[in-house]
Enzyme design. Structure first.
Site, mmCIF file in Angstrom:
data_model
loop_
_atom_site.group_PDB
_atom_site.id
_atom_site.type_symbol
_atom_site.label_atom_id
_atom_site.label_comp_id
_atom_site.label_asym_id
_atom_site.label_seq_id
_atom_site.Cartn_x
_atom_site.Cartn_y
_atom_site.Cartn_z
ATOM 1 N N LYS A 50 -16.011 37.319 60.526
ATOM 2 C CA LYS A 50 -15.383 37.486 61.832
ATOM 3 C C LYS A 50 -13.918 37.874 61.703
ATOM 4 C CE LYS A 50 -14.774 32.501 62.805
ATOM 5 N NZ LYS A 50 -14.908 31.459 63.817
ATOM 6 N N LYS B 35 -6.609 28.633 51.828
ATOM 7 C CA LYS B 35 -5.759 28.892 52.988
ATOM 8 C C LYS B 35 -4.278 28.801 52.630
ATOM 9 C CE LYS B 35 -8.858 27.862 56.823
ATOM 10 N NZ LYS B 35 -9.105 27.008 57.989
ATOM 11 N N LYS C 147 -20.445 39.071 52.681
ATOM 12 C CA LYS C 147 -20.871 38.446 53.934
ATOM 13 C C LYS C 147 -20.214 39.145 55.142
ATOM 14 C CE LYS C 147 -20.126 34.055 56.170
ATOM 15 N NZ LYS C 147 -19.442 32.790 56.124
#
Ligand code: TRP
Length: 330
Positions: free
Chosen positions: A198, A113, A195
């Protein structure tokens, strides 16, 4: 006999996909009879990256409504919004004093991040796993259902619990991560070796729980398939294999049964069937979510009751911690 305690949470950021449904939400629903479950909407975690305030509030309610619509029973489980229970921040502060900067800065997700949000590497981002440890330890959870990407954070929670117990005497339950492996991994419709995410840039790669029927069917029609024409599961056919996994997860059948059903049929028919099956399952969930969001009173009442039950349990643990570390309490 008291049931063992489960704790899990999701952040109100991004749109949930059918992968989240099969991999997480549905499992929570299955756990609620055998465990005492605490489920929270982790809005305090969400603000470690920039959020639009109005959107954060809207997503918090949408997510709570979605969980209830998926079958999480707000009377059986404790479903609440994290920031409504101040004990999370309070315990996080205490745990900060037994966490080393070195171990926090080595967390994989913190490093990822920090790269992704290089202009906003704030203290909260590094403290994220300590807050998560506070979430888990406050409720004396024995098990924490999470995706594989959160396993390292649960391990930190274990380390902190053991360290605190050693230093101050038996206080915390040491939690175990509960990683669901049984559920099929759902991949992107456009890049079936990745994968389904979202936060995907291309909206056609993911099917969201908020997609309407036509959108769902259109996305499956456009899904990438492989060479050949047989609907069969195979390592070297990631596209068709992914669609088969999705079909089985939503239809509740085995791969063999699905292969048999589509024997002699082409990819086109199969893709439409997958889209329709998924749309049939999510339609009633969407309808119930919409109903809950249209009458905010009912939803708010569930979240207030959840908050009160969570605060009661959390306060007990926090008081114990305060006693152990020598804080004065009246
Ligand atoms: N970090 C988790 C995620 O993004 C969400 C989370 C916050 C959580 N607190 C938690 C998960 C406590 C399990 C237990 O998926």
């Amino acid at each position: 006999m008291e049931k063992p305690i489960i704790y899990s949470a999701v952040q109100p950021s991004g749109n949930l996909t059918i992968g989240n449904y099969v991999g997480a939400i549905r499992n929570w629903v299955n756990l609620q009879d055998s465990y005492d479950c605490f489920f929270s909407i982790a809005d305090m975690h969400a603000i470690t990256v920039r959020q639009e305030p109005a959107e954060l509030r809207r997503r918090t309610l949408e997510l709570a409504a979605l969980y209830i619509a998926c079958g999480v029973d707000p009377e059986k489980c404790v479903l609440y919004v994290q920031s409504q229970v101040p004990a999370h921040a309070a315990l996080c502060w205490v745990l900060n004093t037994v966490t080393y900067v070195g171990e926090a800065s080595r967390m994989t997700q913190f490093k990822d991040k920090s790269q992704k949000h290089a202009d906003n590497i704030n203290m909260g981002l590094m403290d994220y796993p300590v807050l998560m440890a506070a979430d888990i330890l406050l409720y004396r959870a024995a098990a924490v259902p999470v995706g594989a990407d959160q396993k390292q954070h649960v391990e930190l929670a274990r380390d902190l619990a053991v360290r605190f117990n050693n230093r101050f005497g038996e206080t915390f339950v040491v939690p175990e991560p509960l990683i669901f492996r049984g559920g099929a991994k759902i991949a992107s419709l456009l890049e079936p070796t990745k994968k389904m995410s979202k936060s995907e840039e291309n909206p056609n790669a993911s099917v969201f729980l908020s997609d309407d029927r036509d959108t769902v069917i259109r996305k499956f029609k456009r899904a990438v398939t492989d060479s050949g024409s047989e609907v069969r599961y195979a390592e070297d056919k990631p596209g068709i294999s992914n669609l088969l996994n999705i079909y089985c997860a939503f239809k509740g059948c085995t791969l063999a049964e699905a292969e048999k059903e589509f024997e002699g049929k082409g990819y086109g028919d199969f893709k439409i069937a997958v889209g329709e099956t998924v749309a049939d399952v999510i339609a009633p969930v969407q309808a119930e979510q919409k109903r809950l969001l249209s009458d905010k009173k009912e939803l708010a009442a569930y979240l207030v009751s959840g908050r009160d039950r969570a605060a009661y349990a959390a306060r007990k643990t926090l008081s114990k911690v305060y006693r152990k570390i020598g804080f004065w309490e009246a």
